[in-house]
Write a protein that holds these residues in place. Sequence first.
Motif, PDB file in Angstrom:
ATOM      1  N   ALA A   1       0.828  -1.209   0.000  1.00 56.37           N
ATOM      2  CA  ALA A   1       0.000   0.000   0.000  1.00 56.37           C
ATOM      3  C   ALA A   1       0.861   1.257   0.000  1.00 56.37           C
ATOM      4  N   MET A   2       1.870   1.291   0.895  1.00 56.68           N
ATOM      5  CA  MET A   2       2.687   2.493   0.997  1.00 56.68           C
ATOM      6  C   MET A   2       3.599   2.651  -0.213  1.00 56.68           C
ATOM      7  N   LEU A   3       4.060   1.539  -0.767  1.00 49.85           N
ATOM      8  CA  LEU A   3       4.880   1.639  -1.967  1.00 49.85           C
ATOM      9  C   LEU A   3       4.095   2.241  -3.119  1.00 49.85           C
ATOM     10  N   VAL A   4       2.832   1.870  -3.233  1.00 53.30           N
ATOM     11  CA  VAL A   4       1.984   2.434  -4.288  1.00 53.30           C
ATOM     12  C   VAL A   4       1.781   3.934  -4.062  1.00 53.30           C
ATOM     13  N   ILE A   5       1.482   4.312  -2.806  1.00 51.72           N
ATOM     14  CA  ILE A   5       1.253   5.731  -2.505  1.00 51.72           C
ATOM     15  C   ILE A   5       2.493   6.558  -2.791  1.00 51.72           C
ATOM     16  N   MET A   6       3.654   6.075  -2.346  1.00 50.12           N
ATOM     17  CA  MET A   6       4.879   6.848  -2.527  1.00 50.12           C
ATOM     18  C   MET A   6       5.312   6.879  -3.987  1.00 50.12           C
ATOM     19  N   ALA A   7       5.074   5.788  -4.723  1.00 45.12           N
ATOM     20  CA  ALA A   7       5.406   5.775  -6.152  1.00 45.12           C
ATOM     21  C   ALA A   7       4.503   6.753  -6.917  1.00 45.12           C
ATOM     22  N   ALA A   8       3.214   6.745  -6.579  1.00 44.51           N
ATOM     23  CA  ALA A   8       2.287   7.672  -7.238  1.00 44.51           C
ATOM     24  C   ALA A   8       2.614   9.121  -6.876  1.00 44.51           C
ATOM     25  N   SER A   9       2.956   9.364  -5.612  1.00 50.29           N
ATOM     26  CA  SER A   9       3.323  10.718  -5.189  1.00 50.29           C
ATOM     27  C   SER A   9       4.598  11.175  -5.891  1.00 50.29           C
ATOM     28  N   THR A  10       5.520  10.237  -6.111  1.00 51.06           N
ATOM     29  CA  THR A  10       6.740  10.566  -6.854  1.00 51.06           C
ATOM     30  C   THR A  10       6.410  10.961  -8.289  1.00 51.06           C
ATOM     31  N   ALA A  11       5.473  10.239  -8.900  1.00 52.99           N
ATOM     32  CA  ALA A  11       5.060  10.571 -10.269  1.00 52.99           C
ATOM     33  C   ALA A  11       4.449  11.963 -10.331  1.00 52.99           C
ATOM     34  N   ILE A  12       3.626  12.291  -9.340  1.00 58.55           N
ATOM     35  CA  ILE A  12       3.017  13.622  -9.291  1.00 58.55           C
ATOM     36  C   ILE A  12       4.078  14.695  -9.056  1.00 58.55           C
ATOM     37  N   PHE A  13       5.049  14.389  -8.195  1.00 59.19           N
ATOM     38  CA  PHE A  13       6.153  15.329  -7.952  1.00 59.19           C
ATOM     39  C   PHE A  13       6.919  15.602  -9.249  1.00 59.19           C
ATOM     40  N   LEU A  14       7.247  14.547 -10.001  1.00 59.87           N
ATOM     41  CA  LEU A  14       7.974  14.720 -11.259  1.00 59.87           C
ATOM     42  C   LEU A  14       7.141  15.500 -12.273  1.00 59.87           C
ATOM     43  N   LEU A  15       5.836  15.262 -12.261  1.00 58.47           N
ATOM     44  CA  LEU A  15       4.948  16.020 -13.149  1.00 58.47           C
ATOM     45  C   LEU A  15       5.020  17.510 -12.827  1.00 58.47           C
TER      46      LEU A  15
END
Length: 610
Positions: free
Chosen positions: A81-95
Motif C-alpha cells: 500500500a505504501m509503496l503504491v502511494i509513494m510511487a504515485a506521489s513521486t510521479a506527481i512530484f515529477l509532473l
Amino acid sequence: MNSTSLQTLLKVFLVALVASLALTPLMRKVAIKTGQVAVPRKTRWHKKETALLGGIAIYASTMLAWALFGFVLHLEVFGRAMLVIMAASTAIFLLGLVDDLTNMDPQHKLAGQIIVSAIMLFLGFQLQWTGSKTLDLLISILWLVGITNAFNLLDNMDGLAAGIAFIGGMFLLLFLLLYPQALRVDMGVLFVLSAFLGALLGFLVYNFNPASIFMGDAGSLFIGFLLASLTMKVQGKGLQGGGIFHLISVISVPIFIVLIPILDTALVSITRKLFGRHISQGGKDHSSHRLVALGFSERNAVLVLYGFSIVAGSLALIMPKVSPYVGVVILTLYLLVILFFWIYLGKIRVYEEESILSRSEGITPVLVEVTYRRRLLEVLLDLILISLAYYAAYLLRFEGNLRGNFDMFLKSLPVIIAAQIVSSYFFGIYKGIWQSTGIHDLIDYGKAVTSATVLTILVLLGLYRFQGFSRAVFVIYWVLMIVFMSVSRLSFRLLDEGFGKRGSSGKRTLIYGAGMGGQLALKEIEFNRELGLKAIGFIDDDNTLLGRRIRGYPVLGDRARLADIIKDHNVEEIIVSFRENGARVREEVERYCEMSGHEVRVRQMKLTIE
C-alpha cells in the motif's frame, strides 16, 4: 501505540526536519544559479524575484526519512500500500517539476494527474463513503485530483500552502494515533506522515513571510496528492453511529483535514466563473488576498487561515468522541460560520470587470432575481436554521439522546418549518437588507419566531392533543431560533464593522466633531477605501466626551489640544463634520494649523440631497 513507537516517529520527524533545513537553502542556491526563479507578474502576489525548487527539498526530505528508517530498523513500512502511494506521489512530484522547468500546458498537467490517480484506483485505492462501488470510484478520482489542485491553487502567499499542509498532516497523524481502529494496520502511514511533517516544517522556516524560496508546482502538487492519498486511509472503521450519521462521521474526518484548500478552490472557481475568467489563470483573488484587502498584513492573513484550519482539524478529532446526534449540530454550526465568512470574502471587489450577473445578455431575469437578490437562498438558509434550532432543542431537552423521541421530532418538524417560514414572510423578514440590520429588525425577528412557536403548538394541539411533545422543547427552540436568525442577519454588518477598522494604509485622519456627522464621516472613511484615509480618532469641543470611545475610536481632546494631537498622532488630514457653521470651523482650523506650522489638509464633510 507504545512509547518506543512514538519515539521512533519522533526520530523520523527530526531526521526529515534536519534534512529539510539543510536541503532548502541548498535548493535556493541551485535555483538562483540556474535561473529557476519566480518573476513578479501582474497576476501574481509576490513583489520580488524568488527562488523556486523548494518542492525538491520537501520531497527529498520526506522520502529520505521514510526510507532510511525503513531500511535501518527493518520496519514494515514498505508494504504494498505504501509503496503504491509513494510511487504515485513521486510521479506527481515529477509532473510538477516538469511543469516548473518547462511551463507545461494546464490540460496536460491535469491529464497526468488523472492518469496517476486512475492507476492508484486500479491497484485498489479508493474511498468507501457511499457503499456504491461506482460512485465511490468517481468520488475517489475527484478527491485525489481535486485536493492535489486545491493545494496548487492555495500556494499563493508566503507560507500558506506549506502551513496548511502541516496543520492538516498533524491532525491526521493525531487522529490515527488516537483512533488506531481507523487505520488499516499499516504503520507506513504513520512513518510517512512523520517524515512529511518534518519536511514541511523545515521548509516553512524559509517559506514563511518574507519567503526566500517557493515550493513551485513540484511541491504543491506533491503535498496535495500525498495528503489526499493518506486521508483515503481513514475510512471511519469503528466510529460511532450508523446510516446517515455514520456517513457523516466517515467523510467529516478527511474533509475537515483539508477544508481550507477546498474552500479556497471553491471561492476562486465560483468567482472566476462569475467574472468570465479561466480557473487556470493566475489572479489575486484567493482567500488570503481578500483578507489582505480587508486590512490584514500578509502574515496575519495567513495566520487567520491557519486558525480556521486548526479549528477544522480539532473538529475532526472530536467527532468520534461525541454522540453522532451532537456531532451533526457541531458540524452544521461550524459550516454555517465558514459559509458566512467565505461569502463575505467573496463580496470583496478584486476584479476590475463586472460580474456576469450584472449583465443582461445570456442571463434570464429570473436567475438574476434569484441569485443577486438572494431571497430564495435566504429562505433555504432559514430552512437549515429552523431544522437545526429545533433539532438542538430536542438534544438539549433530552440530554443528547433522541432514540425515544426522534419520531416525535420528525413528525413535528414539517409543522414548525411551515409555521416559521409563513411567519417570517408575514413579518417582512425576507424584505430586509442584511448589511443594514438594526434594532427594529431584531424586534421583527422576535415577533416572527414567537408567532411561529405559538402557531406550531396550536397545530400540534389540534392534531395530536400535544401528546408526546415537550413544552420545554419549544421554549428552547424559541431562544435558539431568535439567536440563529439574529446572528445570521447581523453577520455581514458585524464583519463590516469589525474589518472596517483594519485599514493598514491611508492618510492618518482626525475627525472634528464626535456627533452624528462625525460618525457618518467615520463610517465613510472605514468602508470607502478609495478615499485613502485611516481614522485615528475624534476631537470635540464638548469636554465631557474627552477620553470616551465612539464606535471604537477615542475622543482625543478639544481644539485647544489640536496642535499636540497632530504632533503626537502624526495627523495628515482633518475632516470637519459640523453640519452647522462647518465652513467657518474649517477656515478656523486651517488658520490654526498654518499658525502652528503643521502641514495638515483640512476638509469639510457635506451631505447633499438633490
